[in-house]
Motif scaffolding. Sequence first.
Motif, PDB file in Angstrom:
ATOM      1  N   ARG A 138       0.711  11.735  -8.175  1.00  0.00           N
ATOM      2  CA  ARG A 138      -0.270  12.150  -9.192  1.00  0.00           C
ATOM      3  C   ARG A 138      -1.322  13.092  -8.614  1.00  0.00           C
ATOM      4  NH1 ARG A 138      -2.610   6.916 -11.562  1.00  0.00           N
ATOM      5  NH2 ARG A 138      -3.733   8.427 -12.836  1.00  0.00           N
ATOM      6  N   ASP A 139      -1.165  13.499  -7.351  1.00  0.00           N
ATOM      7  CA  ASP A 139      -2.087  14.396  -6.646  1.00  0.00           C
ATOM      8  C   ASP A 139      -3.517  13.848  -6.612  1.00  0.00           C
ATOM      9  OD1 ASP A 139      -2.610  16.670  -5.105  1.00  0.00           O
ATOM     10  OD2 ASP A 139      -3.308  17.794  -6.856  1.00  0.00           O
ATOM     11  N   LEU A 140      -3.627  12.536  -6.416  1.00  0.00           N
ATOM     12  CA  LEU A 140      -4.938  11.892  -6.331  1.00  0.00           C
ATOM     13  C   LEU A 140      -5.320  11.566  -4.894  1.00  0.00           C
ATOM     14  CD1 LEU A 140      -4.635   9.476  -9.397  1.00  0.00           C
ATOM     15  CD2 LEU A 140      -5.761  11.720  -9.300  1.00  0.00           C
ATOM     16  N   LEU A 145       0.824  -1.208   0.000  1.00  0.00           N
ATOM     17  CA  LEU A 145       0.000   0.000   0.000  1.00  0.00           C
ATOM     18  C   LEU A 145       0.859   1.259   0.000  1.00  0.00           C
ATOM     19  CD1 LEU A 145      -2.822   1.242   0.022  1.00  0.00           C
ATOM     20  CD2 LEU A 145      -2.732   1.167   2.516  1.00  0.00           C
ATOM     21  N   VAL A 146       1.985   1.236   0.685  1.00  0.00           N
ATOM     22  CA  VAL A 146       2.880   2.403   0.710  1.00  0.00           C
ATOM     23  C   VAL A 146       3.292   2.772  -0.707  1.00  0.00           C
ATOM     24  CG1 VAL A 146       5.175   3.202   1.408  1.00  0.00           C
ATOM     25  CG2 VAL A 146       3.702   2.048   3.061  1.00  0.00           C
ATOM     26  N   SER A 147       3.651   1.791  -1.520  1.00  0.00           N
ATOM     27  CA  SER A 147       4.042   2.054  -2.915  1.00  0.00           C
ATOM     28  C   SER A 147       2.872   2.633  -3.709  1.00  0.00           C
ATOM     29  CB  SER A 147       4.527   0.772  -3.591  1.00  0.00           C
ATOM     30  OG  SER A 147       5.675   0.298  -2.957  1.00  0.00           O
ATOM     31  N   ILE A 148       1.704   2.077  -3.496  1.00  0.00           N
ATOM     32  CA  ILE A 148       0.508   2.565  -4.194  1.00  0.00           C
ATOM     33  C   ILE A 148       0.226   4.007  -3.790  1.00  0.00           C
ATOM     34  CG2 ILE A 148      -1.995   2.291  -4.418  1.00  0.00           C
ATOM     35  CD1 ILE A 148      -1.497  -0.765  -3.989  1.00  0.00           C
ATOM     36  N   LEU A 149       0.279   4.290  -2.499  1.00  0.00           N
ATOM     37  CA  LEU A 149       0.002   5.645  -2.025  1.00  0.00           C
ATOM     38  C   LEU A 149       1.051   6.639  -2.497  1.00  0.00           C
ATOM     39  CD1 LEU A 149      -1.285   4.913   1.579  1.00  0.00           C
ATOM     40  CD2 LEU A 149      -2.622   5.654  -0.408  1.00  0.00           C
ATOM     41  N   THR A 205      -7.981  13.369  -2.914  1.00  0.00           N
ATOM     42  CA  THR A 205      -8.039  14.780  -3.278  1.00  0.00           C
ATOM     43  C   THR A 205      -9.236  14.983  -4.207  1.00  0.00           C
ATOM     44  OG1 THR A 205      -6.675  14.466  -5.243  1.00  0.00           O
ATOM     45  CG2 THR A 205      -5.513  14.983  -3.177  1.00  0.00           C
ATOM     46  N   GLU A 206      -9.521  16.219  -4.528  1.00  0.00           N
ATOM     47  CA  GLU A 206     -10.600  16.481  -5.504  1.00  0.00           C
ATOM     48  C   GLU A 206     -10.273  15.812  -6.832  1.00  0.00           C
ATOM     49  OE1 GLU A 206     -13.637  17.837  -5.095  1.00  0.00           O
ATOM     50  OE2 GLU A 206     -13.074  17.807  -2.979  1.00  0.00           O
ATOM     51  N   GLY A 207      -8.999  15.846  -7.222  1.00  0.00           N
ATOM     52  CA  GLY A 207      -8.586  15.174  -8.454  1.00  0.00           C
ATOM     53  C   GLY A 207      -8.802  13.674  -8.383  1.00  0.00           C
ATOM     54  N   GLY A 208      -8.551  13.098  -7.208  1.00  0.00           N
ATOM     55  CA  GLY A 208      -8.781  11.665  -7.018  1.00  0.00           C
ATOM     56  C   GLY A 208     -10.247  11.309  -7.124  1.00  0.00           C
ATOM     57  N   ARG A 209     -11.083  12.155  -6.522  1.00  0.00           N
ATOM     58  CA  ARG A 209     -12.539  11.921  -6.614  1.00  0.00           C
ATOM     59  C   ARG A 209     -13.012  12.047  -8.059  1.00  0.00           C
ATOM     60  NH1 ARG A 209     -14.075  11.770  -1.393  1.00  0.00           N
ATOM     61  NH2 ARG A 209     -13.031  13.171   0.051  1.00  0.00           N
ATOM     62  N   ALA A 210     -12.490  13.043  -8.773  1.00  0.00           N
ATOM     63  CA  ALA A 210     -12.885  13.246 -10.171  1.00  0.00           C
ATOM     64  C   ALA A 210     -12.462  12.053 -11.020  1.00  0.00           C
ATOM     65  CB  ALA A 210     -12.274  14.537 -10.702  1.00  0.00           C
ATOM     66  N   GLU A 211     -11.271  11.533 -10.773  1.00  0.00           N
ATOM     67  CA  GLU A 211     -10.795  10.386 -11.541  1.00  0.00           C
ATOM     68  C   GLU A 211     -11.667   9.160 -11.276  1.00  0.00           C
ATOM     69  OE1 GLU A 211      -6.778   8.146 -12.843  1.00  0.00           O
ATOM     70  OE2 GLU A 211      -7.018  10.296 -12.746  1.00  0.00           O
ATOM     71  N   ILE A 212     -12.024   8.931 -10.030  1.00  0.00           N
ATOM     72  CA  ILE A 212     -12.888   7.803  -9.693  1.00  0.00           C
ATOM     73  C   ILE A 212     -14.250   7.970 -10.367  1.00  0.00           C
ATOM     74  CG2 ILE A 212     -14.222   6.744  -7.818  1.00  0.00           C
ATOM     75  CD1 ILE A 212     -11.718   7.053  -6.086  1.00  0.00           C
ATOM     76  N   ASP A 213     -14.812   9.175 -10.308  1.00  0.00           N
ATOM     77  CA  ASP A 213     -16.107   9.427 -10.949  1.00  0.00           C
ATOM     78  C   ASP A 213     -16.040   9.135 -12.445  1.00  0.00           C
ATOM     79  OD1 ASP A 213     -17.206  10.153  -8.535  1.00  0.00           O
ATOM     80  OD2 ASP A 213     -17.117  12.317  -8.919  1.00  0.00           O
ATOM     81  N   GLN A 214     -14.933   9.523 -13.079  1.00  0.00           N
ATOM     82  CA  GLN A 214     -14.778   9.299 -14.512  1.00  0.00           C
ATOM     83  C   GLN A 214     -14.668   7.811 -14.827  1.00  0.00           C
ATOM     84  OE1 GLN A 214     -11.326  11.189 -16.205  1.00  0.00           O
ATOM     85  NE2 GLN A 214     -11.891  10.658 -18.281  1.00  0.00           N
TER      86      GLN A 214
END
Length: 102
Positions: free
Chosen positions: A33-35, A23-27, A53-62
């Motif tokens: 990537r500011d996600l 998980l550390v590597s993934i995080l 982050t907001e960018g992470g939420r946007a990527e998941i939504d997409q």
Amino acid sequence: MADAGRMSQLDLARVLGVDPSVLVSILNELEDRDLATRRREPADRRRHVVELTEGGRAEIDQVVGGFERDLFAALDEADQAQLEDLLRKVAATHDSGDCTED
């Protein structure tokens, strides 16, 4: 899981079923990537708290939106509405505790 909000790094590893060292590597990549962000918990400095982050939420939504479009491509709007209604009824039964094993 995106709706879960903040979660400890250890809890996130458990939920995802991955070794904490993996998980550390993934995080690290998600932070690069500011996600996602990872911060120390003020009340317990030994704990790290992970948050999208907001960018992470946007990527998941997409990604989820694209998956849903592909998954339900064979259903027209009426079929999708009917399926959603039926799934809500199933979920309501399950949430109310009425669903039991015999």
